[in-house]
Design a protein around this motif. Structure first.
Motif, PDB file in Angstrom:
ATOM      1  N   MET A   1       0.843  -1.198   0.000  1.00  0.00           N
ATOM      2  CA  MET A   1       0.000   0.000   0.000  1.00  0.00           C
ATOM      3  C   MET A   1       0.882   1.252   0.000  1.00  0.00           C
ATOM      4  SD  MET A   1      -2.874   1.654   0.184  1.00  0.00           S
ATOM      5  CE  MET A   1      -4.088   0.404   0.585  1.00  0.00           C
ATOM      6  N   HIS A   2       0.708   2.093  -0.993  1.00  0.00           N
ATOM      7  CA  HIS A   2       1.413   3.362  -1.030  1.00  0.00           C
ATOM      8  C   HIS A   2       0.648   4.391  -0.198  1.00  0.00           C
ATOM      9  CE1 HIS A   2       3.410   2.306  -5.147  1.00  0.00           C
ATOM     10  NE2 HIS A   2       3.947   1.662  -4.131  1.00  0.00           N
ATOM     11  N   VAL A   3       1.385   5.288   0.446  1.00  0.00           N
ATOM     12  CA  VAL A   3       0.780   6.318   1.290  1.00  0.00           C
ATOM     13  C   VAL A   3       1.394   7.667   0.943  1.00  0.00           C
ATOM     14  CG1 VAL A   3       0.367   7.121   3.646  1.00  0.00           C
ATOM     15  CG2 VAL A   3       0.399   4.670   3.159  1.00  0.00           C
ATOM     16  N   GLY A   4       0.516   8.646   0.688  1.00  0.00           N
ATOM     17  CA  GLY A   4       0.968   9.992   0.388  1.00  0.00           C
ATOM     18  C   GLY A   4       0.515  10.975   1.450  1.00  0.00           C
ATOM     19  N   ILE A   5       0.983  12.208   1.301  1.00  0.00           N
ATOM     20  CA  ILE A   5       0.647  13.287   2.227  1.00  0.00           C
ATOM     21  C   ILE A   5      -0.127  14.364   1.480  1.00  0.00           C
ATOM     22  CG2 ILE A   5       1.566  15.196   3.607  1.00  0.00           C
ATOM     23  CD1 ILE A   5       2.058  12.750   5.079  1.00  0.00           C
ATOM     24  N   GLY A   6      -1.331  14.690   1.983  1.00  0.00           N
ATOM     25  CA  GLY A   6      -2.066  15.841   1.492  1.00  0.00           C
ATOM     26  C   GLY A   6      -1.630  17.061   2.277  1.00  0.00           C
ATOM     27  N   LEU A   7      -1.156  18.069   1.596  1.00  0.00           N
ATOM     28  CA  LEU A   7      -0.507  19.205   2.249  1.00  0.00           C
ATOM     29  C   LEU A   7      -1.500  20.235   2.761  1.00  0.00           C
ATOM     30  CD1 LEU A   7       2.279  19.672  -0.429  1.00  0.00           C
ATOM     31  CD2 LEU A   7       2.580  18.673   1.852  1.00  0.00           C
ATOM     32  N   PRO A   8      -1.208  20.845   3.915  1.00  0.00           N
ATOM     33  CA  PRO A   8      -2.070  21.921   4.417  1.00  0.00           C
ATOM     34  C   PRO A   8      -1.888  23.176   3.569  1.00  0.00           C
ATOM     35  CG  PRO A   8      -0.118  21.752   5.793  1.00  0.00           C
ATOM     36  CD  PRO A   8      -0.059  20.605   4.805  1.00  0.00           C
ATOM     37  N   ILE A   9      -2.888  24.035   3.573  1.00  0.00           N
ATOM     38  CA  ILE A   9      -2.864  25.211   2.687  1.00  0.00           C
ATOM     39  C   ILE A   9      -2.637  26.526   3.425  1.00  0.00           C
ATOM     40  CG2 ILE A   9      -4.312  24.116   0.948  1.00  0.00           C
ATOM     41  CD1 ILE A   9      -6.703  25.629   2.139  1.00  0.00           C
ATOM     42  N   GLY A  10      -2.584  26.472   4.751  1.00  0.00           N
ATOM     43  CA  GLY A  10      -2.572  27.717   5.518  1.00  0.00           C
ATOM     44  C   GLY A  10      -1.272  28.486   5.501  1.00  0.00           C
ATOM     45  N   ASP A  11      -0.147  27.834   5.158  1.00  0.00           N
ATOM     46  CA  ASP A  11       1.159  28.505   5.155  1.00  0.00           C
ATOM     47  C   ASP A  11       1.962  28.020   3.955  1.00  0.00           C
ATOM     48  OD1 ASP A  11       3.492  29.816   5.703  1.00  0.00           O
ATOM     49  OD2 ASP A  11       3.957  28.712   7.548  1.00  0.00           O
ATOM     50  N   PRO A  12       1.744  28.619   2.783  1.00  0.00           N
ATOM     51  CA  PRO A  12       2.419  28.142   1.578  1.00  0.00           C
ATOM     52  C   PRO A  12       3.942  28.108   1.688  1.00  0.00           C
ATOM     53  CG  PRO A  12       0.658  29.653   0.994  1.00  0.00           C
ATOM     54  CD  PRO A  12       0.778  29.704   2.484  1.00  0.00           C
ATOM     55  N   ALA A  13       4.526  29.059   2.417  1.00  0.00           N
ATOM     56  CA  ALA A  13       5.981  29.099   2.518  1.00  0.00           C
ATOM     57  C   ALA A  13       6.549  27.893   3.243  1.00  0.00           C
ATOM     58  CB  ALA A  13       6.415  30.389   3.222  1.00  0.00           C
ATOM     59  N   ALA A  14       5.739  27.230   4.061  1.00  0.00           N
ATOM     60  CA  ALA A  14       6.217  26.075   4.820  1.00  0.00           C
ATOM     61  C   ALA A  14       6.149  24.777   4.026  1.00  0.00           C
ATOM     62  CB  ALA A  14       5.400  25.918   6.106  1.00  0.00           C
ATOM     63  N   LEU A  15       5.543  24.800   2.840  1.00  0.00           N
ATOM     64  CA  LEU A  15       5.332  23.553   2.112  1.00  0.00           C
ATOM     65  C   LEU A  15       6.631  22.915   1.634  1.00  0.00           C
ATOM     66  CD1 LEU A  15       2.080  24.300   0.086  1.00  0.00           C
ATOM     67  CD2 LEU A  15       2.367  23.168   2.300  1.00  0.00           C
ATOM     68  N   LEU A  16       7.673  23.705   1.444  1.00  0.00           N
ATOM     69  CA  LEU A  16       8.966  23.125   1.086  1.00  0.00           C
ATOM     70  C   LEU A  16       9.473  22.218   2.205  1.00  0.00           C
ATOM     71  CD1 LEU A  16      10.764  26.109  -0.659  1.00  0.00           C
ATOM     72  CD2 LEU A  16      10.209  23.904  -1.693  1.00  0.00           C
ATOM     73  N   THR A  17       9.264  22.629   3.449  1.00  0.00           N
ATOM     74  CA  THR A  17       9.663  21.794   4.586  1.00  0.00           C
ATOM     75  C   THR A  17       8.886  20.485   4.581  1.00  0.00           C
ATOM     76  OG1 THR A  17      10.228  23.730   5.913  1.00  0.00           O
ATOM     77  CG2 THR A  17       9.785  21.671   7.102  1.00  0.00           C
ATOM     78  N   TRP A  18       7.573  20.572   4.375  1.00  0.00           N
ATOM     79  CA  TRP A  18       6.749  19.360   4.288  1.00  0.00           C
ATOM     80  C   TRP A  18       7.252  18.448   3.177  1.00  0.00           C
ATOM     81  CZ3 TRP A  18       2.021  17.931   6.788  1.00  0.00           C
ATOM     82  CH2 TRP A  18       1.597  18.819   7.799  1.00  0.00           C
ATOM     83  N   ALA A  19       7.534  19.022   2.023  1.00  0.00           N
ATOM     84  CA  ALA A  19       7.938  18.214   0.871  1.00  0.00           C
ATOM     85  C   ALA A  19       9.256  17.500   1.121  1.00  0.00           C
ATOM     86  CB  ALA A  19       8.044  19.103  -0.365  1.00  0.00           C
ATOM     87  N   ARG A  20      10.220  18.204   1.687  1.00  0.00           N
ATOM     88  CA  ARG A  20      11.535  17.596   1.916  1.00  0.00           C
ATOM     89  C   ARG A  20      11.450  16.491   2.966  1.00  0.00           C
ATOM     90  NH1 ARG A  20      13.826  23.619   1.550  1.00  0.00           N
ATOM     91  NH2 ARG A  20      14.510  23.597  -0.647  1.00  0.00           N
ATOM     92  N   ARG A  21      10.606  16.693   3.989  1.00  0.00           N
ATOM     93  CA  ARG A  21      10.448  15.644   4.999  1.00  0.00           C
ATOM     94  C   ARG A  21       9.741  14.427   4.412  1.00  0.00           C
ATOM     95  NH1 ARG A  21       9.270  18.090  11.025  1.00  0.00           N
ATOM     96  NH2 ARG A  21      10.891  19.700  11.024  1.00  0.00           N
ATOM     97  N   ALA A  22       8.734  14.659   3.583  1.00  0.00           N
ATOM     98  CA  ALA A  22       8.045  13.540   2.944  1.00  0.00           C
ATOM     99  C   ALA A  22       8.986  12.774   2.022  1.00  0.00           C
ATOM    100  CB  ALA A  22       6.835  14.043   2.168  1.00  0.00           C
ATOM    101  N   GLU A  23       9.821  13.493   1.301  1.00  0.00           N
ATOM    102  CA  GLU A  23      10.790  12.879   0.407  1.00  0.00           C
ATOM    103  C   GLU A  23      11.760  11.983   1.178  1.00  0.00           C
ATOM    104  OE1 GLU A  23      13.433  13.238  -3.385  1.00  0.00           O
ATOM    105  OE2 GLU A  23      11.303  13.245  -2.993  1.00  0.00           O
ATOM    106  N   ALA A  24      12.106  12.403   2.387  1.00  0.00           N
ATOM    107  CA  ALA A  24      13.044  11.633   3.212  1.00  0.00           C
ATOM    108  C   ALA A  24      12.363  10.455   3.899  1.00  0.00           C
ATOM    109  CB  ALA A  24      13.684  12.537   4.257  1.00  0.00           C
ATOM    110  N   GLY A  25      11.040  10.422   3.894  1.00  0.00           N
ATOM    111  CA  GLY A  25      10.294   9.377   4.577  1.00  0.00           C
ATOM    112  C   GLY A  25       9.742   8.343   3.622  1.00  0.00           C
ATOM    113  N   PRO A  26       8.704   7.629   4.055  1.00  0.00           N
ATOM    114  CA  PRO A  26       8.158   6.535   3.247  1.00  0.00           C
ATOM    115  C   PRO A  26       7.060   6.956   2.282  1.00  0.00           C
ATOM    116  CG  PRO A  26       7.097   6.534   5.387  1.00  0.00           C
ATOM    117  CD  PRO A  26       8.080   7.674   5.411  1.00  0.00           C
ATOM    118  N   PHE A  27       6.814   8.238   2.163  1.00  0.00           N
ATOM    119  CA  PHE A  27       5.635   8.700   1.432  1.00  0.00           C
ATOM    120  C   PHE A  27       5.886   8.763  -0.070  1.00  0.00           C
ATOM    121  CE2 PHE A  27       5.538  10.448   5.726  1.00  0.00           C
ATOM    122  CZ  PHE A  27       4.377   9.835   6.185  1.00  0.00           C
TER     123      PHE A  27
END
Length: 281
Positions: free
Chosen positions: A1-27
């Motif tokens: 089963m593949h699992v992805g992350i749906g990103l929050p929209i409230g702070d666009p500038a923070a999405l790079l942090t979310w993306a890099r952490r997801a890339e480093a994880g199992p997502f």
């Protein structure tokens, strides 16, 4: 089963942090919703930036409101993002149901379904490298994926489900496991009726918040505001999953129904949720 992350929209500038952490994880995928009259980042622009900051995870609109957009320009934008990301774009598409979005775009909400059907015919033609029409040549570039990026349709009505077999590669199900199974069955049945080879890709969605109380309350507040237009935001908020056990159980339930991937949609802004969700899996 593949699992992805749906990103929050409230702070666009923070999405790079979310993306890099997801890339480093199992997502496997980063998803981003679409609205026009709302305080959210434009998804194709935002996902282009995130694709450039990553190399492995896919980027996905969830869902892009295609009827609000010019068709030829959408074809070019999607193909460009798919080409430049090495084929990592999944274009989740839907019609939308907010009157204000359609008014701002100058589109009659009553025609949105027919408009989307017409758009898909043009998009598929352009992504195949054919001319736009009489006296108008092709709209490049070609996507990395032959025939255009992967297209998934979201929605619940019969016309939305039928589009999966007619135009798409799969289905985006924003429904709980308790009633998603019937939607999956309908999509598979229509896929066969259209004579499509193989099977549609099925992507499910869960709303989650994992962390201390402030993280959960932040998510609930954001969800309530986002779904206020429905008149029943409390019902949506009540479905938020907030413990590792309930999240794992829901993922397993979708796996039992035949889903290929589950998107864990986060409304709370704390990026530490990426690591907590990875641990929960």
């Amino acid at each position: 089963m593949h699992v992805g992350i749906g990103l929050p929209i409230g702070d666009p500038a923070a999405l790079l942090t979310w993306a890099r952490r997801a890339e480093a994880g199992p997502f496997t995928t980063l998803g981003l919703l679409d609205r026009l009259v709302y305080d959210n980042p434009e998804p194709l622009v935002a996902l282009a930036l995130l694709a450039g900051a990553t190399s492995r995870v896919r980027v996905q609109t969830e869902v892009l409101l295609a009827p609000l957009r010019d068709t030829a320009l959408l074809a070019k934008q999607a193909a460009t993002l798919d080409r430049m990301s090495g084929g990592r774009l999944t274009l989740g598409v839907g019609v939308g149901g907010r009157e204000d979005d359609h008014r701002a775009a100058g589109v009659d909400i009553r025609t949105r379904g027919r408009r989307l059907d017409g758009q898909m015919a043009v998009l598929r033609r352009l992504w195949s490298g054919e001319p736009y029409g009489e006296g108008v040549g092709p709209v490049g570039p070609l996507a990395a994926r032959s025939g255009g990026p992967e297209v998934l349709f979201g929605g619940f009505r019969p016309a939305a489900l039928e589009r999966v077999a007619r135009w798409g590669d799969g289905f985006l199900a924003a429904a709980p496991p308790s009633w998603a199974g019937g939607l999956f069955e309908t999509v598979h049945k229509q896929w066969k009726e259209y004579g499509r080879p193989g099977a549609p890709r099925i992507v499910a969605q869960l709303n989650v918040a994992l962390g201390p109380r402030r993280v959960v309350e932040d998510a609930r507040t954001a969800m309530h505001a986002y779904y206020a237009f429905t008149g029943t935001p409390d019902r949506m908020v009540s479905g938020l999953l907030t413990t590792p056990r309930t999240i794992r159980e829901a993922i397993a339930a979708f796996g039992g129904l035949g889903a290929d991937e589950v998107m864990l949609y986060c409304y709370g802004l704390d990026p530490d949720q990426v690591d907590r969700l990875a641990d929960a899996l």
